[in-house]
Design an enzyme around this catalytic site. Structure first.
Site, short mmCIF file in Angstrom:
data_model
loop_
_atom_site.label_atom_id
_atom_site.label_comp_id
_atom_site.label_asym_id
_atom_site.label_seq_id
_atom_site.Cartn_x
_atom_site.Cartn_y
_atom_site.Cartn_z
N GLU A 47 2.43 7.19 5.71
CA GLU A 47 1.13 6.71 5.27
C GLU A 47 0.05 7.32 6.14
O GLU A 47 0.36 8.00 7.12
CB GLU A 47 1.07 5.17 5.26
CG GLU A 47 1.28 4.55 6.63
CD GLU A 47 1.38 3.02 6.58
OE1 GLU A 47 1.85 2.47 5.57
OE2 GLU A 47 1.00 2.39 7.55
N HIS A 107 -2.10 -2.13 8.02
CA HIS A 107 -1.33 -1.78 9.21
C HIS A 107 -2.28 -1.30 10.30
O HIS A 107 -3.22 -0.58 10.02
CB HIS A 107 -0.34 -0.65 8.91
CG HIS A 107 0.72 -1.05 7.94
ND1 HIS A 107 1.46 -0.14 7.23
CD2 HIS A 107 1.17 -2.26 7.56
CE1 HIS A 107 2.32 -0.78 6.47
NE2 HIS A 107 2.16 -2.07 6.64
#
Lengths: 377, 289
Positions: free
Chosen positions: B209, B247
């Site tokens: 990511e 995150h």
């Protein structure tokens, strides 16, 4: 979490890092009342949570009190990258001989705090890093022993040839490191650190960010928090166990898990739509969370369709479906909603939703296509 | 074969009396993981759901021969719990806890190097060798024994991909969620090397990511060291700079860490990047064949 330059300066001063005198003002009247009428050269600086203030016209020199008042009037209320300037810092100008950059950051690669210094101060360090990375000297700091005297001195000697200056700079590096560790900082920058014609070394501008995960043990830092309306929405979401970021598109997304939420946004884009937000509802199937999430989504007036994408792992899809039904019973909305459930007990969940007349699909791709189609009706 | 965990793994659960710890300890046990002990200071001597509880990891290890630990301890105390496991001689620590301050993790790293402990996470869903050992909060039912290795920075996105692999007939050797935090334990290169050395693994899926440059480094590593095929997927192509996407590690800062850069790095290394998760099984089948 970010703080303003004037707040960073206060922290610097508390830790013994020299900064020039400055006055914080919220209005032209305050400038009128607080700035002495002495014709000293001063700098009027916008206090906003955005970089590139200088280029945006948010930093101006003032040779007199009248000019300070005039320039503060120009800067206050100015819009810099979407932030309205509500405060200016009016600081004494210094006689600059040379400018340097000093920064501390958590480095993923070495998994340490890294001290970065450069003789190319005063400019945007990102540019220096891109164009001439060799001009930034980096030293990883051992977390168990901290920034050692010799280490700070060795680094300072790469910037200053005069040992007196190097000693002063080394001491500033160590003070900045102590401040960084004490406050659970995630970025601390002095840019520029200035060597003056009077042989002093002072921090002219500073920037500090803090680890959101550590704010629970940093009450002093938390007090300095100042949030915009958009940020307030994000913070409210966090308090409800949701992670929300507003974007500019028309497809509202509700997803469980950050990675899947990003992948969902990407898929909407891939099929020609624009996501309205990032929204991670986490692992729980608690109906209240779904209600809160729908409230946040629908408060964005740009949203024309909603895509709900849930992968049931530990979370069971039939539980999520029940949560959704409860939520949608409470929130009456005319905005079309597409639900995709997959994973544990997906079949049961989908049947529940279908029996309530909700639009359900079997895959992420299908959900994205359908939501985009409905958003254009 | 598999990597990191197998039928011989003996697990201790730290924070076993908390809500998540208690729930997942039973889940792991039900899956077939050899859960030999739990740790909760002050609750030593009890037995909960057939698992003996100890006050310290040291005691748990001496009494049960535990060689792996999973951390469900709340964030403010998790850094210390991770250190306790390492000093007790545990070989593999899997930290599930989300929201541990970075400063605490930075202190953990040198201790782990010194003690020779391996760390997965924090802020991760754990890892699984299907049919043998599940550590963490992964839904065991979607995994199937097979020959694909998988590593990911995300949770539910991993499940999405695993589900598609399993449904298309591709089982897994070991799947690891490495976690979404900026300072973490084992990372792509370490795991790629392990999969390269594992005779059972015939292909690898890497789910990345935005944020940092771990994917770029992984791409270089694959180009120089991997003979087995790798397929990648990157989440966050539409993420705006400066915004943290859930995150702690998923943030594009100063224009670096973008999905575009990562995809380019993989393409340059000859690694196909799936446009959407559903393409992954097909891409992998073409390469494994």
């Amino acid at each position: 979490m970010k703080i303003h330059e004037y707040q960073a300066r206060d922290l610097f001063r508390k830790y013994g890092i020299p900064v020039p005198d400055a006055i914080l003002c919220h209005s032209v009247e305050e400038v009128e009342a607080k700035v002495p009428d002495d014709n000293l050269l001063r700098v009027v600086k916008a206090q906003v949570h955005a970089g590139g203030r200088g280029k945006a016209g948010g930093v101006k020199l003032a040779r007199s009190k009248a000019e300070a008042v005039e320039n503060a009037g120009k800067i206050l209320g100015m819009d810099i990258k979407g932030y309205t300037v509500e405060k200016v810092l009016i600081g004494d100008a210094v006689d600059i001989d040379k400018e340097y950059y000093v920064g501390l950051i958590n480095d993923r690669n070495t998994r340490n705090v890294v001290l970065m210094v450069s003789a190319e101060g005063g400019v945007e360090i990102e540019e220096v890093a891109k164009v001439t990375p060799e001009k930034i000297i980096k030293v990883p700091i051992d977390p168990l022993v901290g920034l050692m005297d010799w280490q700070a001195r060795e680094l300072a000697l790469q910037l200053f040839s005069d040992i007196r200056h190097a000693r002063m700079a080394a001491s500033i590096f160590q003070k900045l490191y102590k401040l960084y560790i004490d406050t659970d900082s995630s970025l601390a920058e002095i840019n520029p650190l200035v060597l003056t014609l009077q042989d002093e070394i002072v921090a002219i501008d500073g920037k500090m960010n803090f680890d959101d995960n550590a704010l629970y043990r940093q009450p002093g830092i938390l007090e300095m928090r100042e949030v915009t309306a958009d940020e307030q929405k994000e913070i409210d979401a966090t308090e409800k166990g949701l992670s929300y970021i507003k974007l500019d598109g028309t497809i509202g997304c509700m997803v469980n898990g950050a990675g899947l939420a990003m992948a969902t946004m990407d898929m909407i884009k891939l099929y020609g739509g624009e996501p309205a937000n990032f929204l991670d509802i986490g692992g729980s199937s608690n109906p209240q969370k779904v209600i809160d999430a729908m409230d946040i989504l629908l408060s964005d007036k740009n949203v024309k369709a909603v895509m709900i994408n849930i992968f049931g792992g530990i979370t069971r899809c039939d539980d999520v479906a029940r949560g959704l039904i409860t939520a949608l019973d409470q929130i009456k909305t005319s905005i079309p909603i597409v639900v995709r459930l997959s994973g544990t007990n997906a079949r049961e969940g989908l049947e529940l939703l279908k029996s309530k007349g909700l639009l359900t699909v079997g895959s992420m791709g299908e959900a994205a296509r359908k939501a985009i189609e409905l958003s254009k009706l | 074969m598999s990597i990191l965990v197998n039928a011989n793994t003996r697990l201790v659960v730290q924070g076993i009396t908390g809500r998540d710890g208690a729930f997942h300890a039973q889940k792991m046990k039900a899956y077939g993981t050899n859960v030999v002990a739990g740790v909760s200071p002050g609750k030593g001597g009890q037995v909960i759901g057939g698992i003996p509880i100890f006050n310290t990891v040291g005691e748990a290890r001496s009494a049960t021969g535990a060689n792996a630990s999973v951390i469900f301890v709340p964030a403010p105390f998790a850094g210390d719990a991770i250190l306790e496991a390492s000093y007790a001689g545990i070989e593999l620590v899997v930290a599930i806890t989300e929201g541990i301050p970075v400063r605490d993790m930075i202190r953990v790293i040198p201790a782990f190097k010194c003690n020779g402990t391996q760390l997965i996470g924090p802020n991760c869903p754990g890892l699984i060798t299907p049919g043998e050992c599940l550590i963490g909060i992964l839904p065991g039912n979607i995994f199937k024994k097979g020959n694909v290795g998988l590593m990911s920075r995300s949770g539910t996105l991993t499940y999405e991909v695993v589900n598609q692999l399993t449904e298309s007939g591709l089982g897994q050797t070991t799947c690891i969620g490495i976690g979404g935090d900026p300072v973490a334990g084992l990372y792509y290169q370490d795991l790629l090397q392990m999969f390269e050395d594992d005779p059972e693994t015939s292909g690898v899926v890497l789910i990345g990511e935005i944020g940092g440059d771990a994917e770029e480094q992984a791409a270089r590593f694959i180009k120089n060291h991997m003979t087995k095929p790798v397929v990648a997927f990157i989440a966050g192509q539409t993420a705006p700079p400066g915004k943290r996407m859930g995150h702690a590690g998923a943030i594009i800062s100063s224009g670096s860490g973008t999905a575009e850069e990562k995809i380019r790095a993989f393409n340059e290394a000859g690694v196909p990047v799936a446009k959407e998760p559903s393409q992954i099984p097909e891409l992998l089948k073409q390469l494994i064949r």
